[in-house]
Design a protein around this motif. Sequence first.
Motif, PDB file in Angstrom:
ATOM      1  N   THR A 331       0.829  -1.206   0.000  1.00 31.98           N
ATOM      2  CA  THR A 331       0.000   0.000   0.000  1.00 31.98           C
ATOM      3  C   THR A 331       0.865   1.257   0.000  1.00 31.98           C
ATOM      4  O   THR A 331       0.617   2.202  -0.752  1.00 31.98           O
ATOM      5  N   ALA A 476      -5.641  -0.193  -0.421  1.00 30.60           N
ATOM      6  CA  ALA A 476      -5.801  -1.332   0.478  1.00 30.60           C
ATOM      7  C   ALA A 476      -7.051  -2.130   0.151  1.00 30.60           C
ATOM      8  O   ALA A 476      -7.094  -3.344   0.379  1.00 30.60           O
ATOM      9  N   ALA A 482      -4.341  -6.362   3.243  1.00 30.27           N
ATOM     10  CA  ALA A 482      -3.447  -5.205   3.363  1.00 30.27           C
ATOM     11  C   ALA A 482      -3.822  -4.371   4.566  1.00 30.27           C
ATOM     12  O   ALA A 482      -4.981  -4.239   4.937  1.00 30.27           O
ATOM     13  N   ALA A 484      -3.318  -0.562   6.707  1.00 28.41           N
ATOM     14  CA  ALA A 484      -3.081   0.849   6.435  1.00 28.41           C
ATOM     15  C   ALA A 484      -1.586   1.089   6.377  1.00 28.41           C
ATOM     16  O   ALA A 484      -0.807   0.383   6.999  1.00 28.41           O
TER      17      ALA A 484
END
Length: 618
Positions: A331, A476, A482, A484
């Motif tokens: 991300t 994300a 995923a 943050a």
Amino acid sequence: MVMLAWTILLAPLAAAGLVWLVGIHRKPLASSAAILGLLIAFGCALQLFLAGRSGALILPLETNFAWIALPGLTIQFGVLIDPLSLLMTLVVTGVGSAIFIYATGYMHDDAAYSRFFGVLSLFAFSMLTIVLATNWVQLFMGWELVGFSSYLLIGHWYAKPAAAEAGKKAFIVNRVADFGFMLGILMLWAYSSADPAQRTFNFLQLEHAGLVHGAMPVLIGLLLFCGPVGKSAQFPLHVWLPDAMEGPTPVSALIHAATMVAAGVYLLCRAFWLFEGLPEVMTVIMWVGGVTAFLAAGLALVENDLKRILAYSTLSQLGYMVMALGLGGRTAGMYHLTTHAFFKALLFLAAGSVIHGTHEQDIRKLGGLWHDMRWTSLTFLIGALALCGIPPLSGFFSKEAILTVAFARNPALFSLGVLTAGLTAFYTGRAWFVAFTGKARGHHGHESPPVMLIPLFVLAALSIVGGFLGLPALIASGVHGAAAPHGGAGHAGGLLVMAVSIAVVAIGLGLAWLLYGKQVVLPGQVARALALPTSFVEQRYYIDELYSWYVLHVQQRYIARSCEWVEQRVIIDGLVGGITALTRWLGFTVRLLQTGRVQAYVLVFLVGIVWLLTSALH
């Protein structure tokens, strides 16, 4: 929705065809077709994005048709729409549209104006083929088309020897990397299933099924990583990108901001399911990225060409992205790719505005541009501050996301990343203070026309608000599991990273101001005091010389001569010469039988009949 997806891909291709068929001698038609084709693609991508956000479109959306159908092998061509490809498509078409519009002013007097826009449209189609590909073969097709298009664009002014050489260098270096990439794709297909009938190149199918267990996945991962090393100019195959500055400035912005060099990072994100399961490969990826970021920042410190400074900056920021992906921060890496597209395209186009207004790009011959080119200077300053990571500009948020991941997972790479951030601030401040402040050094500039300034304003706005668009959540949403971008370091860790980063950037900018703004100490004195490291960096760490030595003394002297010996002695003299000698001997032998005497022919005829009868009786 399917029609919109296909329109995104095919609109730039249709524009390229229109330019080459009927617009090659019609400049307004050529530029209008190229811009309209990319704007249509951007509009369709935006409509799909809004539909996905509202729930009217269920992602992922995949549509294919069979391109090659053989027993045991089916290769498809299609379009894959998911959050990752949608975001990348918006970046390519949105930033690309601004660059296309800007190019109408920058290239207005160019003799090959129409050809330029035709190749630009072909490049956009090639890049979208990579982004929207549903399988590895289709992605590789776009990958090679991007390489071909970039060769044409970098060498657009092919009558200039440096531009022709730069185009060849970019093409050859990428072919070296792409050979390993192709082997990785073929091995990936071979190990996608133990059953040959179930093998596939399809992204979603591979992600769902995984690979056959064994030692080969590590080799496959390393071979696939060869592609990003070449296309995203990672060490040691980074040498082509600075020389690519010989192309027109819109090409530099297009290739080095949002598209070609970002393709490698996008590929790592697309195949992240494969790489994250291979710790050995992830270690290689993160260290290649970290080393590239640091070395490229060092090269920018001693560069005087404005565009090449930005090119080394691109190398460094790409290293940041690759490092983040190697650390598991997909991300964060994709987030920085997106914001980098905004402010780096802005910086390149602002540099192009400087070149357009002064006909000079050596910062030592510039100065005082703030007074002559106020809008260009202001937009360049916004891009420069975003590149340094000054809050609240977009570069601050994405850079902090990467450093936070590094802080949580690898202290050594975190330290290297922080040091690189300080160097980034210093060389960016150096470029600003030398070129835009102080007194003019013989080159008074004039402001660019509105068609060049409006794209600068749009990109400047994106560079300012890009950190508040909710990009991490969008990225994300397309990543299984995923987190943050700041996840994993904790709140206190995040604050510490932010404080350290801001302090280092402030130190870098402060030193640049003291040396090049106030000139408390003359830069020449510092260079003389650090003569040995400065000379080493000015020679680009002697990497180009090392490659030249290898080509001349190893490849040409030993490998090429060995191949020449095999070709001459074994193939030509041995195989071909042997066949020739055998044919000559057979001809001579058969010619002896042609006596011209009827009695001899009748004798042979009778012997043949006796032999046939004897064979029949037995």
